[in-house]
Design a protein around this motif. Structure first.
Motif, PDB file in Angstrom:
ATOM      1  N   TRP A 146       0.349  -0.961  -0.106  1.00  0.00           N
ATOM      2  CA  TRP A 146      -0.319   0.130  -0.212  1.00  0.00           C
ATOM      3  C   TRP A 146       0.783   1.427   0.153  1.00  0.00           C
ATOM      4  O   TRP A 146       2.052   0.983   0.491  1.00  0.00           O
ATOM      5  CB  TRP A 146      -1.029   0.426   1.204  1.00  0.00           C
ATOM      6  N   HIS A 147       0.459   1.872  -1.270  1.00  0.00           N
ATOM      7  CA  HIS A 147       0.966   3.308  -0.870  1.00  0.00           C
ATOM      8  C   HIS A 147       0.215   4.508  -1.413  1.00  0.00           C
ATOM      9  O   HIS A 147      -0.457   4.255  -2.187  1.00  0.00           O
ATOM     10  CB  HIS A 147       1.901   3.037  -2.219  1.00  0.00           C
ATOM     11  N   TYR A 148       0.471   5.711  -0.375  1.00  0.00           N
ATOM     12  CA  TYR A 148      -0.283   7.046  -0.552  1.00  0.00           C
ATOM     13  C   TYR A 148       1.123   7.738  -1.589  1.00  0.00           C
ATOM     14  O   TYR A 148       2.058   8.070  -0.978  1.00  0.00           O
ATOM     15  CB  TYR A 148      -0.387   7.475   0.501  1.00  0.00           C
ATOM     16  N   ALA A 149       0.179   8.816  -2.652  1.00  0.00           N
ATOM     17  CA  ALA A 149       1.237   9.073  -3.776  1.00  0.00           C
ATOM     18  C   ALA A 149      -0.279  10.794  -3.642  1.00  0.00           C
ATOM     19  O   ALA A 149      -1.410  10.788  -3.554  1.00  0.00           O
ATOM     20  CB  ALA A 149       1.617   8.709  -4.865  1.00  0.00           C
ATOM     21  N   VAL A 150       1.021  11.816  -4.402  1.00  0.00           N
ATOM     22  CA  VAL A 150      -0.278  13.044  -5.068  1.00  0.00           C
ATOM     23  C   VAL A 150      -0.226  13.149  -6.187  1.00  0.00           C
ATOM     24  O   VAL A 150       0.970  12.984  -6.701  1.00  0.00           O
ATOM     25  CB  VAL A 150       0.491  14.373  -3.673  1.00  0.00           C
ATOM     26  N   VAL A 151      -1.421  13.419  -7.163  1.00  0.00           N
ATOM     27  CA  VAL A 151      -1.988  13.371  -8.075  1.00  0.00           C
ATOM     28  C   VAL A 151      -1.005  15.072  -8.508  1.00  0.00           C
ATOM     29  O   VAL A 151      -2.079  15.519  -8.363  1.00  0.00           O
ATOM     30  CB  VAL A 151      -2.595  13.091  -9.307  1.00  0.00           C
ATOM     31  N   VAL A 152      -0.100  15.038  -9.253  1.00  0.00           N
ATOM     32  CA  VAL A 152      -0.602  16.903  -9.877  1.00  0.00           C
ATOM     33  C   VAL A 152      -0.165  17.105 -10.831  1.00  0.00           C
ATOM     34  O   VAL A 152      -0.196  18.362 -11.346  1.00  0.00           O
ATOM     35  CB  VAL A 152       1.072  17.161  -9.446  1.00  0.00           C
ATOM     36  N   GLY A 153      -0.302  15.887 -12.288  1.00  0.00           N
ATOM     37  CA  GLY A 153      -0.569  16.393 -13.234  1.00  0.00           C
ATOM     38  C   GLY A 153      -0.453  15.237 -14.642  1.00  0.00           C
ATOM     39  O   GLY A 153      -0.740  14.046 -13.549  1.00  0.00           O
ATOM     40  N   TYR A 154      -1.070  15.498 -15.804  1.00  0.00           N
ATOM     41  CA  TYR A 154      -1.671  14.722 -16.716  1.00  0.00           C
ATOM     42  C   TYR A 154      -1.499  15.026 -17.816  1.00  0.00           C
ATOM     43  O   TYR A 154      -1.443  16.220 -18.067  1.00  0.00           O
ATOM     44  CB  TYR A 154      -2.891  13.816 -15.680  1.00  0.00           C
ATOM     45  N   ASP A 155      -1.348  14.176 -19.095  1.00  0.00           N
ATOM     46  CA  ASP A 155      -1.399  14.771 -20.348  1.00  0.00           C
ATOM     47  C   ASP A 155      -1.868  13.267 -20.980  1.00  0.00           C
ATOM     48  O   ASP A 155      -1.846  12.076 -20.960  1.00  0.00           O
ATOM     49  CB  ASP A 155       0.198  14.376 -20.329  1.00  0.00           C
ATOM     50  N   LEU A 156      -3.616  13.420 -21.573  1.00  0.00           N
ATOM     51  CA  LEU A 156      -3.795  12.812 -22.301  1.00  0.00           C
ATOM     52  C   LEU A 156      -3.446  11.907 -23.610  1.00  0.00           C
ATOM     53  O   LEU A 156      -3.914  11.384 -23.269  1.00  0.00           O
ATOM     54  CB  LEU A 156      -5.859  13.727 -22.408  1.00  0.00           C
ATOM     55  N   ASP A 157      -3.010  13.057 -24.209  1.00  0.00           N
ATOM     56  CA  ASP A 157      -2.466  12.605 -25.541  1.00  0.00           C
ATOM     57  C   ASP A 157      -1.475  11.566 -25.189  1.00  0.00           C
ATOM     58  O   ASP A 157      -1.118  10.536 -26.207  1.00  0.00           O
ATOM     59  CB  ASP A 157      -2.057  13.697 -26.274  1.00  0.00           C
ATOM     60  N   LYS A 158      -1.180  11.964 -24.418  1.00  0.00           N
ATOM     61  CA  LYS A 158       0.097  11.387 -24.384  1.00  0.00           C
ATOM     62  C   LYS A 158       0.103   9.854 -23.189  1.00  0.00           C
ATOM     63  O   LYS A 158       1.267   8.868 -23.444  1.00  0.00           O
ATOM     64  CB  LYS A 158       1.998  11.473 -23.288  1.00  0.00           C
ATOM     65  N   GLU A 159      -1.343  10.029 -22.729  1.00  0.00           N
ATOM     66  CA  GLU A 159      -1.374   9.076 -21.947  1.00  0.00           C
ATOM     67  C   GLU A 159      -0.750   9.027 -20.421  1.00  0.00           C
ATOM     68  O   GLU A 159      -0.451   7.693 -20.225  1.00  0.00           O
ATOM     69  CB  GLU A 159      -2.121   7.412 -22.320  1.00  0.00           C
ATOM     70  N   LEU A 160      -0.071   9.952 -20.325  1.00  0.00           N
ATOM     71  CA  LEU A 160       0.416  10.013 -18.874  1.00  0.00           C
ATOM     72  C   LEU A 160      -0.357  10.320 -17.987  1.00  0.00           C
ATOM     73  O   LEU A 160      -0.782  11.204 -17.943  1.00  0.00           O
ATOM     74  CB  LEU A 160       2.268  10.667 -19.051  1.00  0.00           C
ATOM     75  N   LEU A 161       0.466  10.153 -16.657  1.00  0.00           N
ATOM     76  CA  LEU A 161       0.325  10.810 -15.153  1.00  0.00           C
ATOM     77  C   LEU A 161       1.559  10.582 -14.179  1.00  0.00           C
ATOM     78  O   LEU A 161       2.395  10.518 -14.829  1.00  0.00           O
ATOM     79  CB  LEU A 161      -0.877  10.017 -14.059  1.00  0.00           C
ATOM     80  N   TRP A 162       1.349  12.465 -13.068  1.00  0.00           N
ATOM     81  CA  TRP A 162       2.586  13.002 -12.677  1.00  0.00           C
ATOM     82  C   TRP A 162       2.487  13.053 -11.747  1.00  0.00           C
ATOM     83  O   TRP A 162       1.340  13.278 -11.084  1.00  0.00           O
ATOM     84  CB  TRP A 162       3.141  13.978 -13.126  1.00  0.00           C
ATOM     85  N   LEU A 163       3.166  12.065 -10.181  1.00  0.00           N
ATOM     86  CA  LEU A 163       2.829  11.971  -9.189  1.00  0.00           C
ATOM     87  C   LEU A 163       3.844  12.847  -8.219  1.00  0.00           C
ATOM     88  O   LEU A 163       5.118  12.576  -8.316  1.00  0.00           O
ATOM     89  CB  LEU A 163       2.587  10.462  -8.335  1.00  0.00           C
ATOM     90  N   ARG A 164       3.947  12.764  -6.954  1.00  0.00           N
ATOM     91  CA  ARG A 164       4.512  13.018  -6.223  1.00  0.00           C
ATOM     92  C   ARG A 164       4.648  12.272  -5.451  1.00  0.00           C
ATOM     93  O   ARG A 164       3.678  11.985  -5.118  1.00  0.00           O
ATOM     94  CB  ARG A 164       3.875  14.559  -4.849  1.00  0.00           C
ATOM     95  N   SER A 165       5.099  11.128  -5.008  1.00  0.00           N
ATOM     96  CA  SER A 165       5.392  10.018  -4.737  1.00  0.00           C
ATOM     97  C   SER A 165       6.657   9.304  -4.106  1.00  0.00           C
ATOM     98  O   SER A 165       7.905   9.296  -5.081  1.00  0.00           O
ATOM     99  CB  SER A 165       5.170   8.513  -5.714  1.00  0.00           C
ATOM    100  N   GLY A 166       7.004   8.491  -3.553  1.00  0.00           N
ATOM    101  CA  GLY A 166       8.338   8.235  -2.598  1.00  0.00           C
ATOM    102  C   GLY A 166       9.342   9.062  -2.874  1.00  0.00           C
ATOM    103  O   GLY A 166       9.059  10.530  -2.156  1.00  0.00           O
ATOM    104  N   THR A 167      10.680   8.886  -2.960  1.00  0.00           N
ATOM    105  CA  THR A 167      11.120   9.497  -3.169  1.00  0.00           C
ATOM    106  C   THR A 167      11.606  10.131  -4.911  1.00  0.00           C
ATOM    107  O   THR A 167      12.507  11.302  -5.138  1.00  0.00           O
ATOM    108  CB  THR A 167      12.719   8.897  -2.952  1.00  0.00           C
ATOM    109  N   TYR A 168      10.752  10.486  -5.365  1.00  0.00           N
ATOM    110  CA  TYR A 168      10.510  11.000  -6.507  1.00  0.00           C
ATOM    111  C   TYR A 168       9.697  11.778  -7.077  1.00  0.00           C
ATOM    112  O   TYR A 168       8.185  12.731  -5.867  1.00  0.00           O
ATOM    113  CB  TYR A 168       9.953  10.036  -7.573  1.00  0.00           C
TER     114      TYR A 168
END
Length: 324
Positions: A146-168
């Motif tokens: 189990w892991h909590y992360a924070v979604v901060v962005g996305y790109d629908l055309d590239k089908e990508l999503l960005w998170l503040r997650s772990g050490t990243y």
């Protein structure tokens, strides 16, 4: 018997492989469905990213406090993971419970609201400027991680999503991979917002539920601000009107309280509670005759509700005593 046993064992092994394959296919199908709905949602901007979102590198098992600190800091509520750890982290579980995450957000002055379990709801919030705390299972259903992360962005055309997650600070995931790991938590996610700001993807009923929980720890001014924003969006919602009227009364804003309860009576004429509260506001404003008329009307509306009848009777006693 020996040959039969081997034969059955092989059959069972084959069935397990087929079942696993079917399970994986089902996960992929579910992920594809959520991604397809999101990427074809024409109401969403094609790209959004909240680049100024703070980042707190997450130590082992401390993803809950770090994710919550990220969300609260994004809402201009300054708090650190170390401050939050005693509130949400449970050493015995080596993690944080969902209910405690939302409760801690409220204790620090945020309105915490669960969002709908759809991928495009996450994107709606990000596009509206709200980071989203999500729970993922990065392992498997039978060996969870189990892991909590924070979604901060996305790109629908590239089908990508960005998170503040772990050490990243900017962890990149494909939408399908995110959908799979998020699905294992039953798509649990919430936003933590300052009072006066509304979530973009949530219904009036869910906002009302969130505000009822929020007001228990909120200041009078914050309660009033939160309910005013909600009533501006949903002007006829019964629970929101009651919340705003009560918050205005507590803040000694009697004109706002009177207007709110009067409107509540107009759109919910069967609400004896609204009559009782309006009568009390009118009494506080020294409009004695009006207060008495409203309370008497409330008694007729109350019907068989003994609790409300008792409250209205007491209100009438106070009104009539004030005339002496």
């Amino acid at each position: 018997m020996h040959l039969t046993f081997i034969h059955l064992t092989l059959i069972k092994a084959s069935l397990r492989r087929v079942s696993l394959l079917a399970f994986l296919c089902l996960l992929n199908a579910c992920a594809a469905t959520g991604v397809r709905e999101a990427t074809h949602n024409m109401q969403l901007p094609r790209h959004a990213e909240l680049t100024s979102t703070p980042f707190f590198p997450q130590a082992q098992y401390q993803c809950g406090p770090a994710a919550l600190a990220t969300a609260l800091s994004a809402a201009n509520i300054q708090v650190t993971p170390d401050q939050l750890t005693p509130e949400v982290y449970m050493p015995s579980r080596q993690g944080s419970l969902q209910i405690e995450m939302m409760a801690a957000a409220r204790r620090h002055g945020a309105v915490s609201v669960k969002i709908p379990p759809q991928l495009d709801a996450v994107m709606q919030e990000v596009a509206a400027g709200n980071v989203v705390v999500v729970m993922q299972n990065l392992g498997f259903s039978w060996v969870p991680s189990w892991h909590y992360a924070v979604v901060v962005g996305y790109d629908l055309d590239k089908e990508l999503l960005w998170l503040r997650s772990g050490t990243y600070e900017r962890f990149e995931m494909s939408l399908s991979a995110f959908q799979r790991t998020w699905a294992r938590s039953e798509h649990w996610a919430f936003v933590a917002l300052p009072p006066g700001k509304l979530p973009a993807s949530v219904s009036a009923d869910e906002v009302a539920k969130a505000l009822v929980a929020y007001e228990k720890n909120a200041s009078v001014a914050a309660r009033k601000q939160a309910y005013q924003a909600a009533v501006s969006e949903w002007p006829d919602h019964q629970v929101l009107l009651m919340g705003l009227g009560n918050a205005a009364y507590a803040a000694n804003d009697l004109p706002l309280a009177a207007v709110t309860f009067q409107h509540m009576i107009e759109v919910h004429p069967a609400s004896a509670a609204a009559y009782n509260n309006l009568a009390n506001v009118l009494l506080a404003q020294k409009h004695i005759a009006q207060a008495e008329t409203v309370a008497e009307k409330g008694l007729t509306v109350a019907g068989d509700d003994e609790n409300l009848k008792s409250q209205l009777a007491q209100t009438l006693v106070e009104i009539r005593q004030s005339q002496k």
